[in-house]
Design a protein around this motif. Sequence first.
Motif, PDB file in Angstrom:
ATOM      1  N   ILE A   1      40.225  83.558  47.784  1.00 30.33           N
ATOM      2  CA  ILE A   1      40.107  81.587  46.794  1.00 30.33           C
ATOM      3  C   ILE A   1      38.960  80.928  46.909  1.00 30.33           C
ATOM      4  O   ILE A   1      39.187  80.666  48.222  1.00 30.33           O
ATOM      5  CB  ILE A   1      41.464  80.790  46.665  1.00 30.33           C
ATOM      6  CG1 ILE A   1      43.447  82.282  46.643  1.00 30.33           C
ATOM      7  CG2 ILE A   1      41.623  80.126  45.872  1.00 30.33           C
ATOM      8  CD1 ILE A   1      44.073  81.261  46.285  1.00 30.33           C
ATOM      9  N   TYR A   2      37.882  80.431  46.336  1.00 28.54           N
ATOM     10  CA  TYR A   2      36.925  79.458  46.530  1.00 28.54           C
ATOM     11  C   TYR A   2      37.243  78.845  45.100  1.00 28.54           C
ATOM     12  O   TYR A   2      37.641  78.494  44.024  1.00 28.54           O
ATOM     13  CB  TYR A   2      35.925  81.013  45.709  1.00 28.54           C
ATOM     14  CG  TYR A   2      35.696  81.662  46.960  1.00 28.54           C
ATOM     15  CD1 TYR A   2      35.133  82.031  48.328  1.00 28.54           C
ATOM     16  CD2 TYR A   2      36.402  83.296  46.968  1.00 28.54           C
ATOM     17  CE1 TYR A   2      35.451  82.446  49.109  1.00 28.54           C
ATOM     18  CE2 TYR A   2      36.578  84.059  47.787  1.00 28.54           C
ATOM     19  CZ  TYR A   2      35.676  83.949  48.637  1.00 28.54           C
ATOM     20  OH  TYR A   2      35.762  85.009  49.773  1.00 28.54           O
ATOM     21  N   SER A   3      35.970  77.770  46.059  1.00 31.21           N
ATOM     22  CA  SER A   3      35.523  76.789  45.263  1.00 31.21           C
ATOM     23  C   SER A   3      34.023  76.871  44.808  1.00 31.21           C
ATOM     24  O   SER A   3      32.992  77.452  46.037  1.00 31.21           O
ATOM     25  CB  SER A   3      35.493  75.362  46.298  1.00 31.21           C
ATOM     26  OG  SER A   3      36.523  74.481  46.424  1.00 31.21           O
TER      27      SER A   3
ATOM     28  N   ARG B   1      41.524  86.801  44.681  1.00 33.26           N
ATOM     29  CA  ARG B   1      42.404  86.452  43.684  1.00 33.26           C
ATOM     30  C   ARG B   1      42.421  85.838  42.703  1.00 33.26           C
ATOM     31  O   ARG B   1      43.079  86.104  41.661  1.00 33.26           O
ATOM     32  CB  ARG B   1      43.864  85.947  44.734  1.00 33.26           C
ATOM     33  CG  ARG B   1      43.955  86.783  46.704  1.00 33.26           C
ATOM     34  CD  ARG B   1      44.859  86.410  46.683  1.00 33.26           C
ATOM     35  NE  ARG B   1      44.568  85.335  48.211  1.00 33.26           N
ATOM     36  CZ  ARG B   1      45.485  84.720  49.053  1.00 33.26           C
ATOM     37  NH1 ARG B   1      46.961  85.644  49.258  1.00 33.26           N
ATOM     38  NH2 ARG B   1      45.765  83.607  49.231  1.00 33.26           N
ATOM     39  N   GLU B   2      41.745  84.750  43.494  1.00 33.43           N
ATOM     40  CA  GLU B   2      41.951  83.650  41.180  1.00 33.43           C
ATOM     41  C   GLU B   2      40.758  84.059  41.246  1.00 33.43           C
ATOM     42  O   GLU B   2      39.603  83.894  41.891  1.00 33.43           O
ATOM     43  CB  GLU B   2      41.757  82.566  42.105  1.00 33.43           C
ATOM     44  CG  GLU B   2      41.921  81.272  40.832  1.00 33.43           C
ATOM     45  CD  GLU B   2      42.684  80.304  41.609  1.00 33.43           C
ATOM     46  OE1 GLU B   2      43.404  79.611  42.515  1.00 33.43           O
ATOM     47  OE2 GLU B   2      42.167  79.269  40.070  1.00 33.43           O
TER      48      GLU B   2
ATOM     49  N   ASP C   1      47.560  88.926  43.442  1.00 33.97           N
ATOM     50  CA  ASP C   1      47.570  88.667  44.615  1.00 33.97           C
ATOM     51  C   ASP C   1      47.176  89.968  45.347  1.00 33.97           C
ATOM     52  O   ASP C   1      47.994  91.005  46.372  1.00 33.97           O
ATOM     53  CB  ASP C   1      48.838  88.399  45.480  1.00 33.97           C
ATOM     54  CG  ASP C   1      49.493  87.874  46.443  1.00 33.97           C
ATOM     55  OD1 ASP C   1      48.491  87.698  47.199  1.00 33.97           O
ATOM     56  OD2 ASP C   1      50.551  87.539  46.849  1.00 33.97           O
ATOM     57  N   GLU C   2      45.735  90.805  45.805  1.00 33.75           N
ATOM     58  CA  GLU C   2      45.436  91.317  46.703  1.00 33.75           C
ATOM     59  C   GLU C   2      45.982  91.064  47.985  1.00 33.75           C
ATOM     60  O   GLU C   2      46.028  90.273  49.179  1.00 33.75           O
ATOM     61  CB  GLU C   2      43.826  91.606  46.998  1.00 33.75           C
ATOM     62  CG  GLU C   2      43.155  91.770  45.129  1.00 33.75           C
ATOM     63  CD  GLU C   2      42.556  93.017  44.642  1.00 33.75           C
ATOM     64  OE1 GLU C   2      42.719  93.777  45.960  1.00 33.75           O
ATOM     65  OE2 GLU C   2      42.688  92.927  43.871  1.00 33.75           O
TER      66      GLU C   2
ATOM     67  N   LEU D   1      33.266  72.537  41.020  1.00 33.78           N
ATOM     68  CA  LEU D   1      34.921  73.223  40.433  1.00 33.78           C
ATOM     69  C   LEU D   1      35.570  74.164  41.641  1.00 33.78           C
ATOM     70  O   LEU D   1      35.320  75.205  42.250  1.00 33.78           O
ATOM     71  CB  LEU D   1      35.191  74.584  38.794  1.00 33.78           C
ATOM     72  CG  LEU D   1      36.502  75.289  38.310  1.00 33.78           C
ATOM     73  CD1 LEU D   1      37.131  74.498  37.311  1.00 33.78           C
ATOM     74  CD2 LEU D   1      35.964  76.789  37.461  1.00 33.78           C
TER      75      LEU D   1
ATOM     76  N   PHE E   1      45.437  85.259  38.514  1.00 34.36           N
ATOM     77  CA  PHE E   1      45.422  85.780  40.426  1.00 34.36           C
ATOM     78  C   PHE E   1      46.101  86.460  40.048  1.00 34.36           C
ATOM     79  O   PHE E   1      47.232  87.709  39.530  1.00 34.36           O
ATOM     80  CB  PHE E   1      46.439  84.880  40.485  1.00 34.36           C
ATOM     81  CG  PHE E   1      46.164  84.285  42.045  1.00 34.36           C
ATOM     82  CD1 PHE E   1      46.072  83.472  41.917  1.00 34.36           C
ATOM     83  CD2 PHE E   1      47.036  84.847  42.899  1.00 34.36           C
ATOM     84  CE1 PHE E   1      45.873  83.184  43.515  1.00 34.36           C
ATOM     85  CE2 PHE E   1      47.010  85.068  44.128  1.00 34.36           C
ATOM     86  CZ  PHE E   1      46.368  83.433  44.599  1.00 34.36           C
TER      87      PHE E   1
ATOM     88  N   PRO F   1      39.252  75.747  42.709  1.00 34.95           N
ATOM     89  CA  PRO F   1      41.216  76.630  42.126  1.00 34.95           C
ATOM     90  C   PRO F   1      41.652  75.764  41.875  1.00 34.95           C
ATOM     91  O   PRO F   1      42.118  74.719  42.281  1.00 34.95           O
ATOM     92  CB  PRO F   1      40.581  77.832  43.701  1.00 34.95           C
ATOM     93  CG  PRO F   1      40.177  76.897  44.692  1.00 34.95           C
ATOM     94  CD  PRO F   1      39.301  75.789  44.589  1.00 34.95           C
TER      95      PRO F   1
ATOM     96  N   ARG G   1      32.133  78.082  48.318  1.00 35.58           N
ATOM     97  CA  ARG G   1      32.964  77.338  49.411  1.00 35.58           C
ATOM     98  C   ARG G   1      34.637  78.467  49.663  1.00 35.58           C
ATOM     99  O   ARG G   1      35.216  77.999  48.371  1.00 35.58           O
ATOM    100  CB  ARG G   1      33.296  75.889  49.676  1.00 35.58           C
ATOM    101  CG  ARG G   1      32.028  76.161  50.660  1.00 35.58           C
ATOM    102  CD  ARG G   1      31.208  76.595  51.742  1.00 35.58           C
ATOM    103  NE  ARG G   1      29.573  76.301  52.215  1.00 35.58           N
ATOM    104  CZ  ARG G   1      28.610  76.404  51.512  1.00 35.58           C
ATOM    105  NH1 ARG G   1      29.072  77.709  51.098  1.00 35.58           N
ATOM    106  NH2 ARG G   1      27.604  76.078  52.416  1.00 35.58           N
ATOM    107  N   GLN G   2      35.368  79.018  50.645  1.00 36.96           N
ATOM    108  CA  GLN G   2      36.461  79.395  50.743  1.00 36.96           C
ATOM    109  C   GLN G   2      37.116  78.916  50.614  1.00 36.96           C
ATOM    110  O   GLN G   2      37.624  77.569  51.546  1.00 36.96           O
ATOM    111  CB  GLN G   2      36.429  80.141  51.181  1.00 36.96           C
ATOM    112  CG  GLN G   2      37.963  81.232  51.745  1.00 36.96           C
ATOM    113  CD  GLN G   2      38.266  82.551  52.595  1.00 36.96           C
ATOM    114  OE1 GLN G   2      37.337  83.509  52.557  1.00 36.96           O
ATOM    115  NE2 GLN G   2      38.569  82.442  53.792  1.00 36.96           N
ATOM    116  N   GLY G   3      39.047  78.616  50.410  1.00 38.43           N
ATOM    117  CA  GLY G   3      39.272  77.395  49.256  1.00 38.43           C
ATOM    118  C   GLY G   3      40.939  77.968  50.842  1.00 38.43           C
ATOM    119  O   GLY G   3      41.189  77.684  52.140  1.00 38.43           O
ATOM    120  N   ALA G   4      40.704  79.166  50.441  1.00 40.27           N
ATOM    121  CA  ALA G   4      42.122  80.074  51.224  1.00 40.27           C
ATOM    122  C   ALA G   4      41.414  81.719  51.197  1.00 40.27           C
ATOM    123  O   ALA G   4      40.604  82.338  50.500  1.00 40.27           O
ATOM    124  CB  ALA G   4      43.567  80.214  50.375  1.00 40.27           C
TER     125      ALA G   4
END
Lengths: 436, 436
Positions: free
Chosen positions: B39-41, B153-154, B141-142, A70, B139, A72, B33-36
């Motif tokens: 924000i994670y996958s 954040r997400e 936005d910390e 999944l 979401f 984001p 895994r971090q996307g930003a």
Amino acid sequence: MRSSRYFLPTLKETPADAQIASHRLMLRAGMIRQGAAGIYSWLPMGLKVLRKIEQIVREEQDAAGAQEVLMPTIQAADLWVESGRYDDYGDEMLRIEDRHGRKMLYGPTNEEMITDIFRKEIKSYRDLPKNLYHIQWKFRDERRPRFGVMRGREFLMKDAYSFDLTAEDGQKSYNAMFVAYLRTFARLGLKAIPMRADTGPIGGDLSHEFIVLAETGESEVFFDKAFDGLDPMVEAAAGADLQPIVDEWTSHYAATDEIHDADNCPVDAGNLITGRGIEVGHIFFFGEKYSKPMNATVQGPDGDTVPVQMGSYGVGVSRLVGAIIEACHDENGIVWPEAVAPFKVGLMNLRAKDEECTAACDKLYQQLTAAGIEVLYDDTDTGAGAKFANMDLIGLPYQLAVGPRGLKNGVVEVKDRKSGEKLELTPEEAIAKLTA
Amino acid sequence: MRSSRYFLPTLKETPADAQIASHRLMLRAGMIRQGAAGIYSWLPMGLKVLRKIEQIVREEQDAAGAQEVLMPTIQAADLWVESGRYDDYGDEMLRIEDRHGRKMLYGPTNEEMITDIFRKEIKSYRDLPKNLYHIQWKFRDERRPRFGVMRGREFLMKDAYSFDLTAEDGQKSYNAMFVAYLRTFARLGLKAIPMRADTGPIGGDLSHEFIVLAETGESEVFFDKAFDGLDPMVEAAAGADLQPIVDEWTSHYAATDEIHDADNCPVDAGNLITGRGIEVGHIFFFGEKYSKPMNATVQGPDGDTVPVQMGSYGVGVSRLVGAIIEACHDENGIVWPEAVAPFKVGLMNLRAKDEECTAACDKLYQQLTAAGIEVLYDDTDTGAGAKFANMDLIGLPYQLAVGPRGLKNGVVEVKDRKSGEKLELTPEEAIAKLTA
């Protein structure tokens, strides 16, 4: 579920702004409500259908060897700059700045993000093939969203991504998805035809759209009647060669009105079927289009570094709710295929103030529920006519009507929503029929 | 699932930027895994855990009479202007403009949207009570997202909203959620303590936080040892009065370090337990805070129009993955409670090149899978030491190790990950134990 408790705000009137059958019926049947243009809330009955479709899509992806992840909804813009699509995507991409002024976007698709995950984790051909999919909300900022969930802005999509060492292996991954799609749409109660397609902004040179036939579909379609003889429920052993099956399904003529040319059609008129259809799936093999610019490589068996061969495979999950209704409705309402029906049986107490009638209904409800049947039990005291109309509107496969007159003769009425056939049965016979 | 196919990119090294145990272990165990930033996958094993938690949350919401809906992630800003929170919410709200310049936002919570749905559809006290919930990505936005999924954040949240005619009925809805939360966290293998809380930006004057105990939790907590004697798996008949249960759970002292005052603690030292905890749920009763400004009214039994009494009830579903790991890990890795473990059994072939050993493993895998047990089968040819370390890291409840030496004596080894207890059993005994 008892209607007296259920949040099912059905409408008698047809909403003025709904132009197509599925949009009208989803609003009238209390399945969705609009939050903003092209953005919907799913009410309990709509969500049940959405989840059933999602689960069938998931099962067929898993059976085909894909693995669920999944990603984001919000992505960093950098990856899209890297692939070269950040500028290409235009106004349809919902662009966002976070509180620190970083460029983000609401993902319209995930080729870049999955390629980034892949390149960071997978380094050897020994870890191939891999096919990773997710079922996640996407956003495409359509200029003119309309037709309800058929062309929404926030929509649920299943997107799978395959990674292979060679183009030959990539074709095998493509074939596995091709067959999974045939099975998925058949299980949903739809007749789907794969059609050779343009690849558009996704890229690549091998691509098929899956179009489901629906009388009120968005496009006119033309196809060889040979498709009628093909069985989409392909049963293939793990690892079996699927190429002959794909060849068979792609050897016959099929085209939408966009590319069909009546003067140059290879099928003679006697074998050509004309109908209407809706695109519900799209598959692509695009080789190195993303792996090369994004440097997604593996070490091959000879020790050399090679870009992986990729494909992507989309199903419009929320769109399918609308597509199924376009394919399965009549003048009175929705006619759900059993596999995705929110409930199998609609039980109606035709005289809720009558104790005997209510006792008989309560007992039937309890028996059916105990047998694992999903029942919507209209236990309210509205009139019989309104109850019948409402049940026809929401389209459950079977209606079970219980009234004092029938009970005096020891019978209840079972109606098949699709055929309209009505049977007078004893309560025991009705239970036996509905749990068979 | 065979490890040779599974996308499970475990790490031997501890990632430098991960400051807390759950963040480190989720990265090392290949779950996310971090996307930003923030924000994670979710990779396959992480997603399995997330879905199991989500399902337990869902089942307890349904059992408590709440009905599932799904609101979209993107909301129009107008509703927030109407409630007065659009300006209040500050930089944490991710504000967006669509292509036509309309003000939108990524929902941080849904009081406004659900109130809007309610007011358009429900007009009579006869349709109350209603409790509608959804499990959707939010979401916030910390400014400084950190600690992995614990402060992302997400994030995935379950949020329920209750609607009642009177404050007394509202209290009943609150109590039903209170009890559902006790049961939910207990089923997840956690010890949770409800603590009286400030209501903050949600508003209202009745609110409890649910704090799960975890040695590495974010806050220090203080509570009466009387909580040890309470059973959270409350079994109550539908419609039963839950007030005595809520009174019992709220009669004992419990506070986080933010409000605990050692000099004025009502519990004497001998009865006070000090520990650490993590907030995983927060429930609010806020009466007319949204219904009044947004004009969400129903017609009461006397024909008068009254604003509905509302509450909201949140569970941090993605946060719970981290919270469970904080509560359930040791120096070697995660120790999953069985209810949320991604697989029940980790089967290890200690000599994958040995035909007999592989045949024995294949048979065990087949038998366990046929019995409905979820098995991760490490069929790769990495060394035994690495396999054991990896299995400890990912923390499945049982490890089943099969090697040539044991097989010569007709035995395999079953290890309980939590207790560390190891048993030498015949394959038949092992199957019997693991399927019991």
